[in-house]
Design a protein around this motif. Structure first.
Motif, short mmCIF file in Angstrom:
data_model
loop_
_atom_site.label_atom_id
_atom_site.label_comp_id
_atom_site.label_asym_id
_atom_site.label_seq_id
_atom_site.Cartn_x
_atom_site.Cartn_y
_atom_site.Cartn_z
N LYS A 36 9.97 28.88 -26.87
CA LYS A 36 10.82 27.65 -26.99
C LYS A 36 12.33 28.41 -27.44
O LYS A 36 13.45 28.10 -27.03
CB LYS A 36 10.38 26.87 -28.15
CG LYS A 36 11.29 25.73 -28.69
CD LYS A 36 12.19 26.18 -29.77
CE LYS A 36 11.45 26.40 -31.07
NZ LYS A 36 12.23 26.55 -32.23
N THR A 37 12.21 29.34 -28.39
CA THR A 37 13.68 29.98 -28.84
C THR A 37 14.26 30.76 -27.61
O THR A 37 15.54 30.64 -27.56
CB THR A 37 13.32 31.07 -29.91
OG1 THR A 37 12.79 30.34 -31.20
CG2 THR A 37 14.61 31.71 -30.38
N GLN A 40 16.04 27.84 -25.79
CA GLN A 40 17.30 27.45 -26.18
C GLN A 40 18.43 28.39 -26.43
O GLN A 40 19.45 27.91 -26.42
CB GLN A 40 16.64 26.74 -27.74
CG GLN A 40 15.66 25.88 -27.44
CD GLN A 40 15.54 25.49 -29.00
OE1 GLN A 40 15.48 26.13 -30.02
NE2 GLN A 40 14.85 24.26 -29.08
N THR A 218 14.56 17.78 -31.38
CA THR A 218 15.05 18.99 -30.48
C THR A 218 16.48 19.38 -30.30
O THR A 218 16.86 20.38 -30.21
CB THR A 218 14.33 18.66 -29.25
OG1 THR A 218 12.89 18.49 -29.38
CG2 THR A 218 14.52 19.82 -28.17
N ASP A 221 17.58 21.27 -33.16
CA ASP A 221 16.73 22.69 -33.27
C ASP A 221 17.66 23.50 -32.01
O ASP A 221 17.68 24.51 -32.36
CB ASP A 221 15.09 22.37 -32.51
CG ASP A 221 14.60 23.68 -33.12
OD1 ASP A 221 14.93 24.61 -33.79
OD2 ASP A 221 13.72 24.08 -32.07
N VAL A 222 18.07 22.95 -31.01
CA VAL A 222 18.82 23.52 -30.07
C VAL A 222 19.86 24.25 -30.68
O VAL A 222 20.34 25.47 -30.59
CB VAL A 222 19.11 22.86 -28.64
CG1 VAL A 222 20.02 23.78 -27.87
CG2 VAL A 222 17.87 22.52 -27.86
N SER A 225 19.20 26.83 -33.12
CA SER A 225 19.04 28.39 -32.25
C SER A 225 20.32 28.91 -31.90
O SER A 225 20.67 30.05 -32.08
CB SER A 225 18.02 28.07 -31.35
OG SER A 225 16.87 27.86 -31.85
N ARG A 226 21.32 28.13 -31.31
CA ARG A 226 22.49 28.63 -30.97
C ARG A 226 23.48 29.23 -32.00
O ARG A 226 24.06 30.42 -31.95
CB ARG A 226 23.22 27.49 -30.20
CG ARG A 226 22.55 26.83 -28.74
CD ARG A 226 22.70 27.87 -27.73
NE ARG A 226 21.91 27.48 -26.48
CZ ARG A 226 22.93 26.70 -25.62
NH1 ARG A 226 24.05 26.42 -25.71
NH2 ARG A 226 22.20 26.23 -24.69
N TYR A 260 17.71 19.27 -24.68
CA TYR A 260 16.25 19.13 -24.82
C TYR A 260 15.49 20.59 -24.10
O TYR A 260 14.54 20.43 -23.75
CB TYR A 260 15.58 18.03 -24.23
CG TYR A 260 15.69 17.07 -25.10
CD1 TYR A 260 14.71 16.74 -26.04
CD2 TYR A 260 16.94 16.10 -25.00
CE1 TYR A 260 14.65 15.66 -26.94
CE2 TYR A 260 17.02 14.98 -26.27
CZ TYR A 260 15.91 14.75 -27.02
OH TYR A 260 15.90 13.87 -27.82
N LYS A 261 16.51 21.59 -24.27
CA LYS A 261 15.74 22.93 -23.66
C LYS A 261 14.73 23.43 -24.85
O LYS A 261 15.04 23.15 -25.98
CB LYS A 261 16.95 24.16 -23.82
CG LYS A 261 18.00 23.93 -22.51
CD LYS A 261 18.62 25.05 -22.55
CE LYS A 261 19.60 25.16 -21.29
NZ LYS A 261 20.49 26.54 -20.81
N GLY A 262 13.64 23.89 -24.26
CA GLY A 262 12.49 24.13 -24.93
C GLY A 262 11.77 23.23 -25.62
O GLY A 262 10.73 23.24 -26.23
N LYS A 266 8.11 23.28 -27.54
CA LYS A 266 8.00 22.95 -28.76
C LYS A 266 7.14 21.83 -28.93
O LYS A 266 6.36 21.39 -29.99
CB LYS A 266 9.54 22.41 -29.00
CG LYS A 266 9.69 21.89 -30.35
CD LYS A 266 11.30 21.65 -30.51
CE LYS A 266 11.58 20.89 -31.58
NZ LYS A 266 11.58 21.83 -33.01
#
Length: 297
Positions: A36-37, A40, A218, A221-222, A225-226, A260-262, A266
């Motif tokens: 998932k990470t 993202q 999500t 969360d993206v 992570s960025r 909604y990447k990952g 997730k």
């Protein structure tokens, strides 16, 4: 049958049950978090889907890379999950008292979950930051402690709280969706007539809660992570800094799907993971109640 209401368990028992549940969940589903990470952190159009990402990591970096960065989450999961369920219990009592209601309803469950998530976010940021740094394919750190030392040397102790604001929103929305959905699903399910049926109801409601929470959080969360995966250069304003402007940047440059990447890894982790969490928490609390006896049973 007695109408005496069972007494709530003391804080330490909710804390311990949450810790046990968190460790159980992460040991089961951690490789999905790594994938998932990676998805993202990838800007532009994704090269791989879920299966392709797994294959690429194993082929290029070895199977062990799927557990890269496991130590910080393991260290984090006990206080994180413990704080989640203990804070949910604490805020639930506060809001019931404030509203004068005797029982939870949908709105109080959502408000309680959001407050628990906000509380939890302050605990997890340093662990999340180190985990993201280690999971990144371009990671140059020898391990968790090397990562912590380099972050502090470069940015000071507050550098460990990079992404705090994004983490706050991520946890607020996930917990609101999770605990709010659990309340609603439990109300819709048929009453459990055996301990096994009760465990199944907990697993179903927790799984639905995990799915709803994941759909809500999500995009946040993206962004988290960025923010946590980027290098902070002196005198250079980071591209991703504050949560809501970053959401707009990603939407504008990469399209809505990028938010909604990952999502697939997730939700595959957090939907059943949410079920496992609630299942283990309720099972563990049941053991504690039996051990303590009346008036907790």
């Amino acid at each position: 049958m007695s109408n005496v209401q069972k007494k709530p368990l003391p804080f330490i028992y909710n804390f311990t049950a949450g810790a046990i549940a968190g460790i159980s969940e992460i040991l089961t589903f951690y490789p999905l978090d790594v994938v998932k990470t990676r998805m993202q952190l990838e800007t532009g159009k994704s090269k791989y889907g879920l299966v392709g990402s797994f294959r690429a990591i194993i082929a290029e970096e070895g199977f062990g890379r799927l557990y890269r960065g496991l130590v910080p989450p393991l260290m984090m999961e006990a206080p994180k999950r413990a704080t989640k369920f203990a804070a949910n219990d604490f805020w639930g009592k506060i809001f019931l008292k404030m509203t004068g209601q005797a029982k939870m309803d949908q709105s109080i469950s959502i408000l309680t979950g959001c407050s628990a998530g906000a509380t939890e976010s302050f605990v997890v940021v340093p662990f999340e930051l180190v985990k993201i740094k280690l999971q990144d394919k371009a990671s140059r750190f020898a391990g968790p402690w090397d990562c912590v030392k380099q972050i502090i040397a470069k940015d000071g102790i507050l550098g460990l709280y990079s992404g705090m604001e994004a983490t706050f929103w991520r946890h607020l929305w996930w917990n609101g969706g999770y605990f709010g959905s659990i309340f609603q699903v439990k109300a819709l399910l048929p009453p459990a007539e055996s301990p096994q049926a009760q465990l199944m109801n907990n697993f179903i409601s927790g799984t639905v809660g995990g799915c709803v929470g994941t759909m809500l959080n999500t995009p946040f969360d993206v962004v988290k992570s960025r923010i946590q995966g980027s290098e902070h250069l002196p005198g250079v304003t980071p591209k991703y800094n504050w949560t809501y402007p970053a959401l707009l940047t990603i939407f504008r440059e990469e399209g809505p799907a990028a938010l909604y990447k990952g999502f697939v890894p997730k939700v595959l982790r957090l939907a059943p993971g949410g079920g496992v969490l609630l299942l283990v928490v309720e099972f563990t609390l049941g053991i504690f109640r039996k051990a303590l006896g009346p008036p907790y049973i």
